[in-house]
Enzyme design. Structure first.
Site, short mmCIF file in Angstrom:
data_model
loop_
_atom_site.label_atom_id
_atom_site.label_comp_id
_atom_site.label_asym_id
_atom_site.label_seq_id
_atom_site.Cartn_x
_atom_site.Cartn_y
_atom_site.Cartn_z
N CYS A 54 29.22 38.51 -37.44
CA CYS A 54 29.02 40.18 -37.61
C CYS A 54 27.66 40.52 -36.94
CB CYS A 54 28.84 40.47 -39.00
SG CYS A 54 29.85 39.42 -39.93
N ASN A 286 25.08 37.54 -41.17
CA ASN A 286 25.64 37.29 -39.94
C ASN A 286 25.87 35.81 -39.76
OD1 ASN A 286 26.58 37.08 -37.41
ND2 ASN A 286 24.70 38.03 -36.14
N GLY A 287 26.97 35.21 -39.65
CA GLY A 287 27.12 33.80 -39.57
C GLY A 287 27.81 33.21 -40.43
N MET A 535 39.75 7.55 -22.20
CA MET A 535 41.29 8.06 -22.05
C MET A 535 42.05 8.12 -23.42
SD MET A 535 41.62 7.93 -18.52
CE MET A 535 43.46 8.34 -18.55
N GLU A 947 34.48 20.43 -16.01
CA GLU A 947 33.36 20.99 -15.97
C GLU A 947 32.32 20.39 -14.95
OE1 GLU A 947 30.48 20.02 -19.37
OE2 GLU A 947 29.41 21.80 -18.63
N LYS A 1019 36.96 14.49 -28.17
CA LYS A 1019 35.61 14.50 -29.01
C LYS A 1019 35.24 15.94 -29.33
CE LYS A 1019 33.67 14.14 -24.46
NZ LYS A 1019 32.63 13.53 -23.42
N CYS A 1184 46.41 5.79 -12.00
CA CYS A 1184 45.46 5.28 -13.30
C CYS A 1184 46.35 4.19 -13.89
CB CYS A 1184 45.32 6.48 -14.31
SG CYS A 1184 44.66 5.86 -15.65
N CYS A 1190 36.48 4.38 -17.48
CA CYS A 1190 35.89 5.49 -16.74
C CYS A 1190 34.52 5.85 -16.93
CB CYS A 1190 36.70 6.77 -17.48
SG CYS A 1190 38.35 6.69 -17.61
N CYS A 1195 36.35 1.83 -12.37
CA CYS A 1195 37.67 1.87 -12.11
C CYS A 1195 38.40 1.25 -11.10
CB CYS A 1195 38.09 3.57 -12.20
SG CYS A 1195 39.93 3.67 -12.00
#
Lengths: 1575, 472
Positions: A54, A286-287, A535, A947, A1019, A1184, A1190, A1195
């Protein structure tokens, strides 16, 4: 007053309610008062998962001068916070807002008089705002109940007033549930106002409890927003700007107050709930309190031993203090009320509930540390991101959590007003009247005592409290440190204590496998940390496995996503603590007790063998102050599984008796396990004992310690902690370590303990919890495959959604392990079970990826043989014998007769719904990455950058045949792949993750979809790390980092600490590319549905639900196995929740996680997915072979490596990937034809076509029940079940439309333009759409410097100048809020205070938190202080600022930062590149700097620098520094900078250079390479 | 775990062979097992795959990555334990197995496979040297009696497994020595027979009784066996050789390979074989390009043949398979055995038209080239040839078990004449009669026979006891 009449009715109803309540477990909202708009728990939807976050703020007069103006200012502040809230499917339906103020005596007196009520003097009467049912009979029933209780508590009821409201403009859904608003007037029979307040608290709790037991027929709500003589709360299911319109009272000039505390809520749901609005009676928050479950459990546990001199007998009436089904903020409010009623001052209570990080803070004075340490034993922290504003009507204040994860800015005027808010600009004051602009710092408190008439700053208020009592002495007198106590003699070697038992047998009895040793324990013992795996997880779910599993495996760790951030436990370790108190807990309300209780403290909860011996001998060591008792949790094996229930019960009772007999440390031990003694699973024994002691009120009278052979991996310890163990001794793990062939087993044991500790940090931090104490007993888990009656009995409150095994099978598993351990099995004669969880083993666990399935898939796609593909698909789909996934047990039913295949939607159409997973270039090779992109572009699907940025060379579409190497570069590609005309290597999905690697305006502009990765299946709740050896020169270039230097992706996005932050980032990215859809990736866990609803309300266009089993380049193995749930659960919950909230239509839902076949796709569609993500399978198609290496860069097939030699071995082809997706689509079509469905759209959300497969006969599986997954919410037909609508992002109102129009001549003709404009906090994300125009037209090169100069005046909104492109210069005279310069890529930002502001720039705040996050290039000059996390993950921009908060330059990988003032703590944590220059005025910088990765150097005079020295930016530091400071003067006229320059020769010496060690090493290596090349 | 980067650092190292001129003078083994250091390096090449394809490539599912790692760490003692946990007789497979595991090795995709077989060889040799191979005597007796008919690898594996869980096991062998094809089919230079003898000693200590010269249907009946035992496992192999019915088949000098190989093994074992057919100074033609053919080549060379020619009906396979489409399966490719290295000419796509004789004695072979189209064989006109031949050895494989054995127990047969039984229960149509190995699956590898023997033992144990702890 009809009390006499209604009383008997009430009693009858209470009786009926009690009879009924046994079947009802869900709190007020369900008990008694039904609310048709607010759905009950159904299917996978559970109202208790709702979150909110909030905007909060207050206005107060320091001297306590009351005025109507303050009330009006409060309402105005609220209105200007509107954008921080959210609306549901109906734009008028807000999530709730409200205002808390002082009792307006004159107004009340006037109104009371009109009703012929005579009010006593102010302070001797109370007014309660009450939500009552609309139906008269119900209302009268409740009113009479209230009146009776007031009477019983000896106070005088004066009468009732109807609160006038104007509901003409509120949303229909809100009106449908609108309560009857009334006020009750009560006169005090006691002159002592504090005592009266306590009484009012008791009255209110009693009323709440009594009404909860009623069964009312009508639909309205009951709730008491406030009941006090000092304060009153007006709130409701209103939009922020509606509060003053709805409550007519607030417009009365006689409504005056010296404070107005306001709150605007952003909830994940769209269900009208009047009572969930803030403020509560004392706070607005707020939280999110992440530990709320544990806090509530412990509060309940304290019940029996709690005593209060002040409350006396009344204390008992307060229970249950915290009722089920409330929000975390409401629970917090309840607890705070209790502490204050119990005699703690408001600031004292706040410091107990939200302590700052004290254990790792070297700068804290001893008294304050002692204060915190003393209170740590009384109360575990209520932990989580929180900005809490609090008031009791006499003082008002606010405090921030230890992480500082919520923004809170304030200002003070020269006419004694203080305004605090989540952002600046919400209320404007003349600059010349402002004397101070500052922010709330992490763990700090702002307090205004209106009775004293002054601001008491953090240091003063805490000092006063810290010295009020001799805490330090008390602690020294009463504390035992386990590590300080003498070792006791006797045998520590286990082998000696169990001479007749063979180690191998006992390991087998506890289910040890070879993998436990090889993958789990050895890496910990050798490296002191948990091993990584890659993997993902394709092994059978424990409940589906034919092998006996430890009960630990049925629990999944919960993790934070979106509504609350995970913590980085490595880089931000200072907030973390593993300190544990073993033994009884002191009386929470013993405020005035002078004999403080004893405390036994350990620095972390994993006990070594000798430490457990100390606990056993604790009576001796503490002169009988502590008495411990070991309870044997083994029982006669001859009793078999039938004996377990009794054995568990008798242990719980033995514990109870022991505590009653005066033992205060219970040690549950399974060390007696042997051929004749079967161990009860330690987790079961622990939780059952813990819960029994809680139930019998004895839990806080004793410590609970577990001594077990079963615990060996992080997850085990986390579970034991989560279900109540204060410490754990893993005796068999130590014994095992002592038999490993390692050099020093003692050292190995220590490293093991260290690794478990680090692992616990990770597990705790992924839920955003900082301390072990708060984690202990907090139940931060859900169960997958456990029967709900079993869970309710032994793991009360834990979510379990698909039923499964119960005690009988749990016992059976233990018996089976025991039998084989001591049996004749020749395979186990000399070795442990193979395991096969982490790597495929013939005798191990079943996996979906097998040699056979991989070979078939590769052969099929390489030869384009559909028949071979079908053999592959059969191996995956047919789980009639090998059970691995939930969907494997589903049966797909027909709609009608089968239809011809020709009539089914074409494969060409279906493949457009497919996407490949987010695998970064970095985790996989350029060749593998680009091949996926080519294939997806050929079929019209989407590939995902992952990413790591993307080479702009890949953005083109080829107009003629070419090759990968020709387009990207011969030097980059080692294995060339031919390309055809029309091909493109552009990934349509551009991912934005926490590291923000390569996220520039150009990158974002090239997207069809921008995906915000909130979590990753392998993860969730954790960050990532690309090891240095995978950071090649090319990858470093794309990520704006240094080759060979490892890169960290933090666990949280540092600009998303809450749902409204996510809404902001979505808005930013939509601005950065208005054509792209914005996607948010979530991971399946219980509660993901409500998060998804919140995300949909935050205007995401697309939501990905990832399963727990998704692949990864590297992840701690316990995360791969034990966090998150299968997507079948998360997807189904998401679908149900979105449909219930009427939000499904406006978002596209994608599912991913081990999707391999057409059947998987069909199941996904039936559960509610529009689109499908594939990652591992296409990688397998590319070659693969599931090496799972990895993370090692080795690899052998060139897929997941950056080693050019290995990349040469890559054999993947786009054609193969295309073949694969067409095979999958073809399989989908065949399935559709067979069930009679022609259009794919007609599959979506049809859970009614799913059923559980009949005839599967297995001892574990038979208990499963998928009815919650298959639940179809009953909603009207017009409510959509699939995507058919779009979000309104509101870009039409953006200021950038104007900027773009005004800058046309620069964009079109390259003419310089200068623009002057006012700006306010409601102008969010300014400059970003303009930057998109620049990036689209000119790429990363942008425009020449200063092509577009815009001068703003005012307070900018969030994300000012986000992704500002090269050639744009923003100058803001005024101040900025959070996220200024986020993702800056080339532009210049200047912010300076107005000339009429009187404060000193380096003592006042100018910009908020997380400024310049992920900036890549460009420059910024801030004449003032910035908030927390300045320049986090900066990778190339330069910045000058006059002071920063905590965590400055965290994870920075490049660029230059100059700080001309004080920094906060933890500066440079995880910083691996770039340089920071700090003006170290007080000489204490080194204490505030995290020295983990950096060194501090001096700034040498430029002409003294030796010639061949390695230099940042290839020039002497002094040159760089001076240039930046001179610029700062030039752009901002900073007095501070001028002063430094004026005395430069002296001032230079005060500068400290922060140099990352890795960066220095890389610079030296680069220099050496150059020398070599030159030679 | 081997060494993460071992495969990038070390080359595959083949086991060394003694020079041809030395080894053809006798019937001794000539393959030298790797040194400790060489084994260690080979072990280091293993990548400890997330999915070890070798493990399913291997019919007995040897846990190859684990013992590779143990050898890398030079923990030989643990290595033999792991190896023995899946394979009763690694000294056999370590010598004569064609190593399908290596074909399936992930390094074989684009590099040279780990020398798995050579490591196995080294492990078991070291184990014998150090007396680590000891009898595993059952702690109790079940009182059940099991007959195993046939003492080849399937029968031996069955017998050993069953004895170790306490059953009384009797192995019935029709020949005068134990070992079946291991003993009389495989030449000594490939595997010396002391290896079988050593195992027999171990098995006798474990309680197995061996009865030789027990020819079912001749000197002992099925009913007699059924009367004596609680269960019977037929492990009689697939000994019926494929014949070549062309003119001249009956000439003196045309014979089945086994009739040529077996006597030589007996001679090496010390028997006197006055009627042994020798290849000495003869033009030898071997028909059939498989392992038995190879053994004929090697034996002929040791006899001192004048010339040796080997014909194969199928076309010459490629030097290298297309790994993209074949791996991890067993590839069809050109293989040159150690016997070929010792000297022989080979030709493919050859069919034999006629054996030409003089006075009832073979003097030549008439053949022709063939072509294969869509699975059909076509003779190529104009390619007929005649080759001088004094001795023709038929090594074209085996078609089925000896039918009399199956008939003696009334066992139902499949369409190929094998005993009908599945690989779960191994039970035949006759009560308490089981079948394992080539007799059930048809002609195959020693390693498959061991697998079936082990699995059948578990099935029999379950049948007798209701449950079994034996691994499958």
């Amino acid at each position: 007053m009809a009390s006499e009449l209604s009383n008997p009715i009430a009693q009858v109803n209470i009786q009926a309610a009690l009879e009924n309540s046994a079947s009802n477990q869900f709190g007020i909202s369900d008990l008694g008062i039904a609310n048709p708009s607010k759905p009950n728990k159904q299917g996978l939807y559970n109202p208790s998962n709702e979150h909110d976050a909030c905007g909060v703020g207050f206005v107060a007069h320091i001297k306590g001068k009351k005025s109507h103006d303050i009330v009006q200012k409060g309402l105005q502040l609220l209105t200007n916070l509107t954008h921080r809230g959210a609306t549901g499917y109906d734009p008028k339906l807000g999530d709730g807002a409200g205002l808390l103020m002082q009792m307006p005596d004159a107004f009340m007196r006037k109104e009371a008089a009109n009703l012929n009520i005579q009010l006593p003097v102010a302070g001797e009467y109370a007014v309660g705002n009450v939500f009552l049912p609309q139906a008269d009979n119900s209302r009268e029933l409740v009113e009479s109940l209230i009146e009776d209780i007031i009477h019983e508590e000896g106070q005088t009821l004066l009468g009732w007033r109807k609160v006038p409201v104007n509901n003409s403009n509120i949303a229909q859904a809100a009106r449908d549930t609108e309560p009857n608003m009334r006020q009750v007037f009560i006169a005090s029979t006691n002159k002592d106002q504090d005592a009266f307040e306590r009484k009012l608290f008791v009255i209110r709790k009693r009323i709440e409890h009594a009404v909860a037991k009623l069964i009312l027929k009508d639909n309205a709500a009951f709730y008491i927003p406030s009941l006090s003589s000092r304060t009153i709360v007006y709130k409701g299911m209103l939009l922020a700007n509606e509060v003053g319109v709805y409550y007519l009272d607030l417009n009365d000039e006689t409504v005056v107050s010296a404070l107005a505390l306001v709150h605007q809520r952003f909830s994940t749901n769209t269900f009208p709930a009047w009572d969930l609005a803030h403020p509560f009676r004392m706070i607005a928050h707020n939280g999110e309190i992440n530990t709320v479950q544990g806090n509530v459990n412990w509060m309940a546990a304290r019940h029996a031993t709690m005593r209060s001199a002040l409350l006396g007998e009344d204390l008992e009436k307060l229970w249950p203090l915290i009722v089920d089904g409330q929000s975390d903020s409401a629970c917090f409010d309840n607890c705070l009320e209790l502490l204050v009623a119990g005699g703690f001052s408001l600031p004292h209570a706040m410091m107990m509930l939200i302590p700052e990080a004290w254990s790792g803070n070297s700068l804290m004075d001893e008294e304050r540390r002692a204060f915190y340490e003393y209170h740590a034993a009384l109360m575990e922290p209520w932990d989580g991101p929180a900005a809490v504003a609090f008031t009791d009507g006499r003082m008002i204040g606010a405090t921030l959590d230890r992480n500082g994860l919520r923004p809170a800015r304030y200002l003070v005027t020269d006419d004694d007003l203080v305004m605090m808010a989540s952002e600046m600009g919400v209320l404007n004051f003349p600059q010349e009247k402002i004397v101070k602009k500052w922010r709330l710092e992490p763990g700090k408190m702002l307090l205004i005592d209106m009775e004293q008439g002054r601001i008491i700053d953090d240091a003063e208020v805490k000092k006063a409290l810290a010295v009020a009592k001799p805490y330090k002495q008390w602690i020294e007198k009463t504390r035992y440190f386990l590590s300080d106590m003498p070792k006791v003699g006797g045998v520590i070697e286990i082998a000696a204590s169990m001479p007749q038992v063979d180690l191998l047998d006992i390991q087998q009895a506890f289910g040890y496998t070879q993998e436990d040793i090889k993958f789990v324990m050895l890496p910990m013992v050798q490296n002191g940390e948990e091993a990584s795996g890659s993997m993902g997880n394709d092994a059978a779910l424990p409940v589906l496995s034919v092998k006996p599993k430890l009960i630990y495996n049925y629990f999944k760790q919960l993790f934070a996503q979106v509504t609350n951030p995970p913590i980085d436990p490595i880089r931000e370790e200072l907030v973390m603590s593993l300190v544990t108190f073993i033994g009884p807990k002191p009386n929470l309300l013993g405020v005035d007790e002078t004999e403080p209780a004893l405390r036994l403290e350990a620095s972390q909860p994993v006990l070594m063998l000798d430490e457990l011996e100390q606990l056993k001998a604790i009576a001796l060591l503490t002169q009988n102050q502590y008495k411990s008792l070991v309870l044997d949790i083994t029982y006669a094996a001859s009793l078999g599984k039938a004996g377990m229930a009794t054995a568990v019960a008798s242990i719980a009772h033995a514990a109870q008796k022991a505590v009653q007999d005066g033992f205060n440390i219970i040690i549950l031990s399974d060390r007696n396990a042997s051929e004749s003694r079967l161990a009860i699973p330690a987790l079961l024994a622990c939780s059952a004992t813990h819960l029994h002691l809680v139930k019998t009120g004895l839990r806080t009278s004793t410590g609970l310690v577990v001594d077990t052979g079963s615990a060996r991996e992080v997850h085990h310890f986390a579970l034991l902690a989560g279900y109540g163990a204060e410490a754990v001794c893993p005796w068999l793990a130590f014994e095992t370590i002592s038999h490993l062939s390692i050099k020093d087993s003692k050292e190995g044991a220590k490293k093991f303990v260290k690794a478990i500790g680090k692992g616990l940090y990770k597990v705790m931090s992924k839920m955003g919890i900082s301390t072990y104490q708060s984690y202990c007993g907090a139940h931060i888990f859900e169960a997958v495959g456990l029967n709900s009656a079993f869970v309710e009995k032994y793991f009360t409150g834990t979510t379990t959604n698909i039923e499964g095994i119960s005690l009988d099978q749990v016992a059976e598993e233990a018996v089976r392990m025991h039998t084989t351990a001591f049996g004749e099995d020749p395979v186990l004669a000399n070795s442990l079970e193979a395991g096969g969880e982490y790597a495929f083993r013939i005798r191990g666990e079943e996996h979906m990826w097998t040699p056979d399935s991989i070979a078939k898939l590769q052969h099929a796609t390489r030869t384009n043989q559909y028949d071979t593909y079908k053999e592959y698909a059969k191996l995956i789909n047919d789980q009639s014998r090998r059970h691995m996934t939930l969907r494997g047990l589903f049966e797909i039913k027909s709609v009608g007769n089968a239809i011809p295949l020709d009539s089914v939607e074409s494969a060409k159409e279906i493949v457009k719904r497919f996407a490949t997973g987010a695998m970064s270039l970095g985790s996989i090779s350029t060749e593998a990455h680009a091949t996926l992109a080519i294939a997806m572009n050929r079929i019209g699907g989407k590939s995902n950058t992952g990413e790591g940025g993307e080479d702009a060379k890949r953005f083109i579409t080829l107009s003629s045949d070419s090759s990968m190497a020709k387009v990207i570069g011969e030097d980059v590609i080692v294995k060339d792949i031919p390309l055809k005309s029309g091909d493109s290597m552009r990934s349509k999905i551009k991912q934005v993750a926490s590291g923000r690697f390569g996220v520039t305006a150009e990158y974002l502009a090239s997207a069809d979809q921008i995906q915000i990765k909130m979590a990753q299946g392998a993860k969730p709740g954790e960050g990532g790390q690309l090891p240095g050896h995978k950071v090649s020169e090319y990858i470093a270039k794309l990520r704006f980092s240094v080759p060979g230097v490892g890169l960290i992706s933090p666990p949280p996005h540092h600009d998303i600490y809450s749902i409204e932050d996510l809404a902001q980032l979505i808005h930013d990215l939509k601005n950065a590319n208005p054509k792209a859809s914005i996607s948010v990736k979530l991971v399946s866990e219980s509660g993901v549905g409500t998060v998804a609803a919140g995300v949909a309300k935050a205007k995401s266009d697309h939501i990905v639900i990832a399963g727990h089993d998704g692949g990864t380049g590297a992840s701690p193995i316990s995360s791969v196995k034990h966090a998150g749930t299968p997507w079948e659960l998360g997807l189904s919950e998401t679908q149900q929740t979105l449909v219930l909230n009427q939000l499904r239509g406006r978002v596209v839902v994608q599912v991913d996680g081990q999707i391999k076949t057409g059947r998987d796709v069909v199941v996904g569609a039936l559960l509610g997915a529009d689109e499908f993500g594939f990652a591992t399978a296409p990688l397998v198609v590319e070659g693969c072979i599931m090496m799972r290496k990895c993370h090692l860069n080795t690899c052998p097939v060139g897929v997941a490596t950056q080693d050019p030699e290995l990349r040469k071995r890559f054999t993947g082809q786009p054609e193969h990937v295309v073949n694969y997706f067409f095979f999958v689509a073809e399989e989908v079509r065949e399935l559709m034809a067979s069930i009679g469905v022609a259009k794919f759209d007609d599959l979506i959300g049809r859970v009614d076509l799913l059923d559980m497969q009949a005839g599967i006969d297995h001892w574990k599986i038979s208990g499963l029940d998928f009815s919650k997954i298959f639940h179809l919410p009953e909603m009207p037909a017009h409510v959509s079940r699939k995507n058919n609508d779009v979000q309104d992002h509101g870009l039409a109102h953006a200021m950038d439309n104007k900027l773009i129009a005004l800058a046309q001549s620069a964009l079109e003709q390259g003419q310089k333009v200068v623009i002057d404009l006012p700006i306010s906090n409601t102008n969010r994300t300014v400059g970003t759409m303009l930057s998109n125009q620049v990036a689209t037209r000119f790429g990363s090169v942008g425009l020449p410097n200063d092509s577009i100069c815009i001068n703003f005046t005012g307070t900018s909104g969030q994300s000012f100048a986000a992704f500002l492109a090269q050639g744009i210069s923003f100058t803001l005279t005024g101040e900025g809020n959070d996220y200024v310069g986020k993702g800056l890529c080339g532009g210049r930002i200047v912010i300076m205070p107005p000339s009429n502001f009187r404060g000193l720039s380096h003592e006042n705040i100018i910009v908020g938190n997380t400024v310049m996050y992920g900036a890549t290039t460009g420059e910024s000059y801030f004449s003032g202080v910035a908030g927390e996390r300045f320049c986090v993950r900066n990778s190339g921009a330069s910045a000058v600022v006059e002071g920063v908060g905590n965590h400055g330059c965290e994870y920075m990988t490049g660029g230059t930062v100059v700080v001309l003032g004080l920094t906060g703590q933890n500066f440079a944590a995880g910083m691996s590149g770039g340089v920071a220059y700090i003006y170290d005025e007080d000489g204490l910088f080194s204490k505030r700097c995290n020295m983990g990765m950096v060194s501090l150097e001096s700034v040498e005079q430029s002409d003294m620098v030796a010639k061949n020295t390695v230099q940042h930016l290839n020039q002497p530091d002094e040159v760089t520094l001076l240039a930046l400071i001179n610029n700062h003067v030039k752009y901002t006229s900073s007095e501070r900078a001028k002063a430094l320059l004026a005395d430069w020769n002296n001032m230079r010496l005060k500068f400290v250079k922060v140099m990352p060690n890795e960066y220095k090493r890389a610079l030296i290596e680069l220099a050496e390479d150059k020398v070599l090349v030159a030679a | 775990m081997g060494k993460a980067t071992g495969f990038l650092e070390y080359e595959r190292l083949a086991e060394a062979n003694l020079p041809v001129q030395n080894r053809v003078k006798n019937y001794k083994e000539f393959v030298l097992h790797l040194s400790d250091d060489q084994s260690r390096q080979q072990g280091a090449r293993c990548m400890d795959c997330g999915i070890p394809f070798c493990m399913t490539g291997c019919p007995v599912n040897n846990i190859i990555p684990d013992w590779n790692d143990l050898v890398y760490k030079q923990d030989w003692r643990a290595a033999i334990d792991v190896l023995h946990s899946t394979n009763n007789f690694p000294e056999f497979t370590g010598r004569i197995c064609p190593a399908p595991c290596e074909a399936a090795c992930t390094l074989n995709i684009n590099d040279d496979a780990v020398g798995i077989k050579s490591i196995e060889h080294a492990i078991i040799d070291k184990a014998w040297e150090n007396d680590w191979v000891t009898p595993q005597i059952s702690s109790h007796k079940t009182g059940k009696k099991v007959a195993v008919v046939g003492s080849g690898p399937a029968g031996l594996a069955t017998a050993q497994q069953l004895a170790r869980v306490g059953h009384t096991v009797v192995v019935l062998e029709k020949n005068d020595r134990i070992g079946g094809l291991l003993r009389y089919g495989i030449p000594d230079f490939k595997m010396e027979k002391t290896h079988i003898d050593r195992r027999m000693t171990q098995m006798v200590a474990e309680g197995v009784e061996f009865r030789v010269n027990q020819h079912v249907g001749q000197n002992v009946t099925g009913d007699e066996i059924l009367a004596e035992f609680d269960a019977v496992v037929l492990a009689g192999g697939a000994e019926q050789p494929r014949d070549l019915n062309v003119p001249g088949r009956n000439l003196d000098g045309v014979m089945f390979a086994m009739d040529f190989l077996t006597p030589q093994n007996k001679v090496v074992a010390g028997d006197n074989m006055p009627n042994q057919v020798l290849a000495t100074n003869k033009n030898v033609v071997v028909i059939g390009g498989g392992d038995t053919g190879s053994d004929c080549v090697g034996t002929s060379n040791r006899h001192g043949a004048l010339a040796i020619t080997q014909f194969e009906l199928m076309p010459q396979p490629p030097e290298k398979e297309n790994k993209e489409l074949v791996w991890p399966n067993w590839p069809l490719k050109m293989r040159t055995s150690s016997s070929h290295e010792e000297g022989a000419s080979r030709d493919w796509s050859i069919t034999t038209k006629e054996f030409v004789g003089e006075d009832g004695k073979l003097v030549a072979l008439k053949g022709t080239k063939v072509e294969w189209k869509d699975g059909k064989m076509l003779e190529v006109p104009g390619t007929e040839f005649v080759i001088k031949a004094d001795l023709v050895l038929l090594a074209m494989g085996f078609v089925s078990p000896v039918q009399k054995l199956l008939e003696a127990f009334g066992v139902e047969k499949d369409h190929r004449g094998n005993a009908k039984a599945n690989t779960e229960s191994y039970a035949t149509s006759s009560a308490k009669v089981f079948a394992a190995g080539d007799i059930r699956r048809g002609q195959s590898l020693v390693v498959w026979a061991i697998r079936e023997g082990r699995q059948a033992a578990r099935a029999v144990d379950e049948f007798l006891m209701g449950a079994s702890t034996l691994p499958r």
